[in-house]
Design a protein around this motif. Structure first.
Motif, mmCIF file in Angstrom:
data_model
loop_
_atom_site.group_PDB
_atom_site.id
_atom_site.type_symbol
_atom_site.label_atom_id
_atom_site.label_comp_id
_atom_site.label_asym_id
_atom_site.label_seq_id
_atom_site.Cartn_x
_atom_site.Cartn_y
_atom_site.Cartn_z
ATOM 1 N N ILE A 72 0.711 -1.360 -0.050
ATOM 2 C CA ILE A 72 -0.117 0.109 -0.022
ATOM 3 C C ILE A 72 0.655 1.256 0.060
ATOM 4 C CG2 ILE A 72 -1.513 1.510 1.387
ATOM 5 C CD1 ILE A 72 -2.677 -1.379 2.259
ATOM 6 N N LEU A 204 -9.328 9.069 -2.468
ATOM 7 C CA LEU A 204 -9.808 9.218 -0.942
ATOM 8 C C LEU A 204 -11.297 9.393 -0.849
ATOM 9 C CD1 LEU A 204 -6.427 10.332 0.273
ATOM 10 C CD2 LEU A 204 -7.113 7.931 0.376
ATOM 11 N N MET A 394 -6.512 3.702 3.599
ATOM 12 C CA MET A 394 -6.257 2.579 2.434
ATOM 13 C C MET A 394 -6.063 1.276 2.973
ATOM 14 S SD MET A 394 -5.522 4.364 -0.556
ATOM 15 C CE MET A 394 -4.199 4.231 -1.562
#
Lengths: 512, 512
Positions: A72, A204, A394
């Motif tokens: 990530i 996001l 995330m």
């Protein structure tokens, strides 16, 4: 050792006693009394053998990154670095610690959060608190008056950590800064555009970029009657408005900073204001604010900023917000901060609530001059992306969707179905490495075929090369697709090309 | 302020006095007396205004990386990471500091080089000394018994720096380790193969990978009569053989470590030996060494290592060298270290002389058990690439060949030949950014075309888009190649594709 054994025996006896008291429903007092004896015995044992009694943890406010978290992290860094490079940035790196005096006097009230190194003889050192001060030190030291650089590295703050919300004592910053003498607000607008691009691409959810200007704040304090020497502390009080209510900030300004209530109420009227270019125009005509030269300079530049952001097609997420203050001492002009907007009810996400600011920055025209021996100024403006908070979001998402994340890029496992083929497997895997193929082999002399296939399933390896006596005689191998279980025979000469052909598509998909 | 002014005046008076004493050839004593007064006055002034008197530098033994150095660093990291990924590794990260007790008792005599943080309340912390101990702590803490991981990060040692030879107090390590219970010497051989691949691909000239085994060393010490408790200190004496002569090491062992001269002379006979698989076979029949069970276990594994390295086609650079010891306490089996071989006279390079070891590692089966609450062991073997020394060599080379290094990837500059086109330039550059083109614009309202073109030459930007009134009317732009100075007219609609088409080849070349 005998002593230890006898304590061990005493512990066991005591454990039996406590246990039986519990089953017999003895009085609470009695159980507690015997339990205390047991704990004391255990403590005695621990004291003899401290090798295994220490705490197995990372320091407070820090964490390890597991392979999945690293995947990530790399993904987020790639998006950010691509954007920085798209805007023509080069990169530098500086040491994790600086001379203590380099950091002194740059952070105002936050200086107490700086980590110092122990004096072990030699220089006094501190861990860097941000990447901006080391950047300014770098510019002054190397007499650079013109650069557009990014720097992605860890910084350190002895703050109260809130790790579930991505607040750590060791955390990454991703900084982009433009140093040099340019025409007003062009570099500033590019920095805001960069925040806009990165937050859009990270996907996001919705966000806002609040902008303000230190000169507008100072002008506002001045026309409200705040004495000059209290500007900075008034500023850090206003800075808390994104976390606490106005009532709370008002109380701090009146009781702690000693400002007159009527001044503070006037400030309260201003810091409520939010808008766009129109608000800047309106405030330029404000009966009080228009008397401040500083405020007018800030407001004129704010208008210009919005003009450029319009050309950059970025105004839809930008808000001129007079309550934005930013804590650090070194800002001199425009300041900005990006926040995520929690998505509405029913759209499945209040996961971003409380994450707060994910990017921030501003203009600091005086900082390099503080380092230059002759006080030579280099105007600078920059932005810092707060990636830890982004990682947190995330990571939560990845866990929520239970998507399988590959942590290696291995294309093929070299396996065999029969015994005594270790040497052949090693020879073949080395041949694949030398040809640039990402390949693994199980490090056992005679592993079972099933366990080799299971390993591929677990690790997400897409292909298996299987060798056996027959294949060796024929100069061929069996190539098996792990997901479809299809097998084909491939000649040794064509193996490398066939593996590359079959995995290039998967790699391209993974990159996209 | 008045006080400061009066000191300033006193200084000036005193300076005139000292100066006149000098021109009048006054006595040395008199001049020194008045000079001392002058210096004291200056010190008083300095105390008031220390803002510009501090030292502008990075801490001892550390350095910044300039954009050019970062390009080299990235290139080296890419080669190393590709190799680690080719061997199926995933990656982790750990904090820069650990609890002090985590590092205690792992590094033997080198422990004195650990950087401690100041006790500011809370836990006692130290900067990590290597990546191996944090890795072992990670495995024990997360109960991982099986992983193949790489970790590229900075480590810290309060050593005497020799920066021109790439010895720093803050430096990168690139570690690859295999943890898990496997059949003997297969993971060990893969680690040596990785060193072989990386040093070949970095193209630093010829190299050798020395291998030995702690069990062979311990067996050797034992049959030479060294008492058990002196094994580790004898080991660290032998470890210096790559830097100092045998005579020097012999002296240390006899006078400092208190070993009998005849023991040391026997050791001297052994540590002279170098060879391959044959040497291991010969030593298995050595009248003395064959009496040590430990030595025999090490020698048998050494034979196996060479067998596997032969299958990996890597034996041509590998030497079994009994003088290789490695300083760290935690090794339990095979150890290795790679050194560069200075190229011969006339071939233009003694630049690598003194660079010393560029990679090292070994097996450490006991380290994870030191962290596990139940002492559970996880066998590990790994390698660390010493990249700072490699950076030094590459930087010297780049400077020597005077090759121009690009530090940005910008494809195009948006320029104009006429005034008042700032807004059009900003609109176009934003359009290019949004289309994924790496683009820049000069941050001035009305820059000269010549200075815009000069900027491209300096920064290595290959293309310029030039807009003017005429082009705006036609919905077109002029696209200019900076190197050939050729210009073509391109429609706005085709611009993005045309830029990508013209720069993709350059990018592919740069990547290769």
């Amino acid at each position: 050792m005998e002593n230890k054994t006898s304590i061990q025996e005493a512990i066991e006896t005591q454990e039996v006693l406590v246990c039986s008291l519990k089953t017999k429903n003895a009085s609470k007092e009695k159980i507690e009394e015997e339990l205390a004896k047991l704990l004391e015995l255990k403590a005695q044992l621990g004291g003899d053998d401290d090798k295994h009694s220490f705490v197995l943890k990372t320091p407070k406010g820090t964490r390890d990154y597991s392979p999945k978290q690293m995947v990530i992290r790399e993904k987020v860094f790639n998006i950010i670095v691509s954007c920085f490079k798209r805007h023509g940035a080069e990169t530098i790196d500086t040491p994790i610690f600086e001379l203590k005096e380099t950091l002194t006097g740059k952070y105002g009230e936050d200086s107490k959060l700086i980590y110092d190194l122990k004096d072990q003889g030699g220089e006094l050192l501190s861990l860097r608190y941000d990447l901006t001060v080391p950047f300014a030190r770098y510019l002054a030291m190397n007499k650079v008056s013109n650069i557009r650089r990014y720097h992605i590295a860890k910084v350190y703050r002895r703050d109260n950590p809130a790790m579930t919300r991505g607040r750590y004592r060791e955390f990454y910053q991703c900084d982009f800064d433009i140093a040099g003498q340019y025409d007003p607000m062009i570099p500033d607008a590019e920095c805001v555009k960069i925040v806009y691009e990165i937050l859009s691409q990270l996907d996001l959810g919705d966000f806002r970029i609040k902008v303000n200007d230190r000169r507008i704040l100072d002008g506002m304090f001045s026309v409200c009657g705040v004495p000059d020497e209290k500007f900075r502390s008034a500023c850090s009080a206003v800075d808390k408005l994104d976390k606490v209510s106005w009532a709370e900030v008002r109380r701090e300004m009146v009781t702690e900073k000693g400002l007159a209530p009527e001044m503070v109420d006037q400030i309260g009227e201003y810091v409520k204001l939010q808008g766009g270019q129109n608000l800047a125009e309106r405030l330029l005509k404000d009966p009080k604010l228009s008397h401040s030269e500083q405020a007018c300079a800030g407001l004129t530049d704010m208008k210009l900023l919005f003009t450029y952001l319009q050309l950059f097609r970025a105004t839809d997420k930008v808000v001129f917000d007079l309550s934005l203050a930013r804590g650090l001492d070194y800002y001199t002009g425009v300041i900005y901060e990006a926040v995520l907007i929690p998505s509405g009810p029913g759209s499945g996400g209040d996961e971003t609530v409380g994450v707060g600011s994910v990017a921030g920055g501003g203009r600091y025209d005086g900082l390099v001059g503080m380092f230059d021996p002759k006080g030579k100024m280099v105007p600078c403006v920059g932005v810092s992306i707060g990636v830890e908070r982004i990682f947190s979001i995330m990571e939560q998402r990845t866990e929520a969707c239970a998507e399988k994340v590959r942590t290696t890029e291995t294309q093929v496992l070299v396996a065999s179905a029969q015994k005594n083929l270790l040497e052949e497997r090693l020879k073949l895997v080395a041949h694949l490495w030398d040809a640039g193929v990402k390949a693994e082999v199980v490090h056992k002399a005679n592993p079972k075929l099933l366990s080799q296939l299971q390993y591929c399933e677990d690790a997400g390896i897409p292909l298996v090369v299987i060798i056996g006596e027959r294949e060796l005689q024929d100069g061929a191998v069996t190539l098996r697709s792990v997901s479809s279980r299809e097998e084909v025979e491939v000649s040794r000469a064509e193996l490398v090309e066939e593996i590359k052909r079959r995995t290039v598509k998967a790699l391209l998909l993974a990159d996209a």
